[in-house]
Design an enzyme around this catalytic site. Sequence first.
Site, mmCIF file in Angstrom:
data_model
loop_
_atom_site.group_PDB
_atom_site.id
_atom_site.type_symbol
_atom_site.label_atom_id
_atom_site.label_comp_id
_atom_site.label_asym_id
_atom_site.label_seq_id
_atom_site.Cartn_x
_atom_site.Cartn_y
_atom_site.Cartn_z
ATOM 1 N N CYS A 44 0.853 -1.180 0.000
ATOM 2 C CA CYS A 44 0.000 0.000 0.000
ATOM 3 C C CYS A 44 0.888 1.228 0.000
ATOM 4 O O CYS A 44 2.072 1.153 0.305
ATOM 5 C CB CYS A 44 -0.878 0.038 1.242
ATOM 6 S SG CYS A 44 -1.918 -1.413 1.443
ATOM 7 N N GLY A 70 -0.436 0.031 -5.039
ATOM 8 C CA GLY A 70 -1.746 -0.571 -4.818
ATOM 9 C C GLY A 70 -2.773 0.033 -5.742
ATOM 10 O O GLY A 70 -2.898 1.251 -5.816
ATOM 11 N N ASN A 144 0.264 1.164 5.844
ATOM 12 C CA ASN A 144 0.901 0.265 4.896
ATOM 13 C C ASN A 144 1.603 -0.822 5.699
ATOM 14 O O ASN A 144 2.428 -0.514 6.546
ATOM 15 C CB ASN A 144 1.919 1.073 4.071
ATOM 16 C CG ASN A 144 2.859 0.194 3.251
ATOM 17 O OD1 ASN A 144 3.982 0.581 2.991
ATOM 18 N ND2 ASN A 144 2.416 -0.978 2.845
ATOM 19 N N GLY A 145 1.244 -2.076 5.442
ATOM 20 C CA GLY A 145 1.914 -3.156 6.153
ATOM 21 C C GLY A 145 0.923 -4.150 6.705
ATOM 22 O O GLY A 145 -0.256 -4.135 6.355
ATOM 23 N N CYS A 283 12.402 -3.986 4.634
ATOM 24 C CA CYS A 283 12.093 -4.973 3.589
ATOM 25 C C CYS A 283 13.032 -4.804 2.394
ATOM 26 O O CYS A 283 12.945 -3.819 1.660
ATOM 27 C CB CYS A 283 10.644 -4.790 3.132
ATOM 28 S SG CYS A 283 10.227 -5.819 1.722
ATOM 29 N N SER A 330 10.207 -3.816 -14.298
ATOM 30 C CA SER A 330 11.008 -3.863 -13.083
ATOM 31 C C SER A 330 12.405 -4.417 -13.306
ATOM 32 O O SER A 330 13.304 -4.179 -12.506
ATOM 33 C CB SER A 330 10.265 -4.650 -12.010
ATOM 34 O OG SER A 330 9.837 -5.880 -12.539
ATOM 35 N N ASP A 392 15.310 -10.643 -14.922
ATOM 36 C CA ASP A 392 14.031 -10.424 -14.246
ATOM 37 C C ASP A 392 14.303 -10.290 -12.747
ATOM 38 O O ASP A 392 15.397 -10.618 -12.275
ATOM 39 C CB ASP A 392 13.066 -11.581 -14.535
ATOM 40 C CG ASP A 392 11.599 -11.169 -14.366
ATOM 41 O OD1 ASP A 392 11.326 -10.035 -13.913
ATOM 42 O OD2 ASP A 392 10.714 -11.995 -14.682
HETATM 43 S S1 SF4 Z 1 12.056 -9.092 2.682
HETATM 44 FE FE1 SF4 Z 1 10.501 -10.537 2.037
HETATM 45 S S2 SF4 Z 1 9.655 -11.384 3.958
HETATM 46 FE FE2 SF4 Z 1 10.787 -9.524 4.510
HETATM 47 S S3 SF4 Z 1 9.242 -7.896 4.505
HETATM 48 FE FE3 SF4 Z 1 10.156 -7.924 2.455
HETATM 49 S S4 SF4 Z 1 8.869 -9.252 1.184
HETATM 50 FE FE4 SF4 Z 1 8.371 -9.621 3.357
#
Ligand code: SF4
Length: 506
Positions: A44, A70, A144-145, A283, A330, A392
């Site tokens: 999001c 999103g 978001n999350g 992340c 991407s 990719d």
């Molecule tokens: S690294 Fe992978 S498991 Fe960790 S928050 Fe990001 S998508 Fe989710």
Amino acid sequence: MTHRLYQGIPGVIDASESLRTRSLIADGYPLTALHEADKLHEECGVVAIYGHPQAAREAYLALYALQHRGQESAGIATADGQHLANIKGMGLVSEIFTDDVLSKLPGHLAIGHTRYSTTGDSALLNAQPIRVDSTKGLIAIAHNGNLVNLGNLRASLERDGAYFQTTSDSEIIVQLIAHSRSGTLVDCIADSLSQVEGAFSIVMMTRDRIFAARDPRGFRPLSMGRMKNAEGPDSIVFASESCAFDLLRAEYIRDVLPGELVMVSQDGVTSRQYATGLPQSSCVFEHVYFARPDSRIFGRWVQESRDEMGRQLARESGVPADVVVPVPDSGVTAALGYAEEAGLPFRMGLIRNHYVGRTFIEPEQRVRDFGVRLKLNPVHNLLAGKRVILIDDSIIRGTTSRKIVRMVRGAGATEVHLRISCPPTISPCFYGVDTPSKNELIAANHSVEEIRQYIEADTLAYLSLDGLLASVRDEQKTGYCTACYTGNYPTQWVDVEDILPAAVTS
Ligand code: SF4
């Protein structure tokens, strides 16, 4: 830190399931049983504006820049010091917020949200911002999350008399605020945030204040910026990604820190750390795929990270070839890095149709397998007779990768070498990214060689975990979550059954 997250969960793949899947691979996947959209879904995007005479329009522009995070629903809430208005709808930001709609959102404060559903169902009811008339007054919230301890929290709040209007995580936070016995509103918010575990970047609004916060591990990005106003003080802006600031002509100030709660009011900007001491686990997949390359997140430009991923990939698994071709969009930045490092020409050998939308519902589609061909088309003269390195950013189920490899070969490529700019995805995400269950993740159940055979590439290589972490290095020595590549989850034991995909829990 724990590895227990995956132990004892009903439906997790076991050896017999693995063998069954292997035999399916050998026979060729029954594609009808597999999800066609073989990509991880965005999470999001959130924005907040304080102190702008046209706050709703600024929020709209910021959401427009965050649309990639999103596309299911979007909403904007505004306040003018007295009233709090909220409009949300299903669809794209530009479809929902016409001039007429924006004119119904007066005020100098705004928060906004664009959503891909990760928990809660996908109905309009769960679109955000959510506005709740609580014992602490009117509060609008967007986040978001994913909260990972929401089951326990919800049950205990309901025992305390809370009545939930939605199934969204965000409402749990508002209910915790409403039930907090702390003194001031900001204390209640800090108290509430300290009880929830998981990944969240949150923006909140009352009639006259804006709040922005990140979870203590800093899973999701959230940046703060400033807009100059010809008359009066600067406007303060928050957004999931800094690319939103560019459209607003806002200046990036800094990231909201993990465990930080920022408040903006007529008295200015104040901040407090509501949680400290947890290691950061931002992340890493934001850098690999989600965030836009023109954003700076977790202290580093996404473009720099992806370029380095491509270079690192070339160093780790170079192969003689004639041309480097990205899977757009991407894969483009990593492919540029790969081509430069390998000294090979970069060519846009696959063209993406950007106008393929959710509205393509011709009956024929079900009969004829347009699949990937609807979205990607090969440039025959760039591929014919060439040894192609295809770049990719992930292989999830493998179905799409196989179609793309076949497409490139069908256009006349003599060899197709697939390179992936991150390690194999072996575990699902519980922190706001919509991943399939483990038994659908091809890399969780098969070796790289088995995957190569399945996707019909001449060679296949992934970026190593060390290579990925080296590629996202930053000056702040930020820690990263890599759980989808390692299975090592950074949170403690949680109510995972609540957030596992239905296919796994049933
Ligand atoms: S690294 Fe992978 S498991 Fe960790 S928050 Fe990001 S998508 Fe989710």
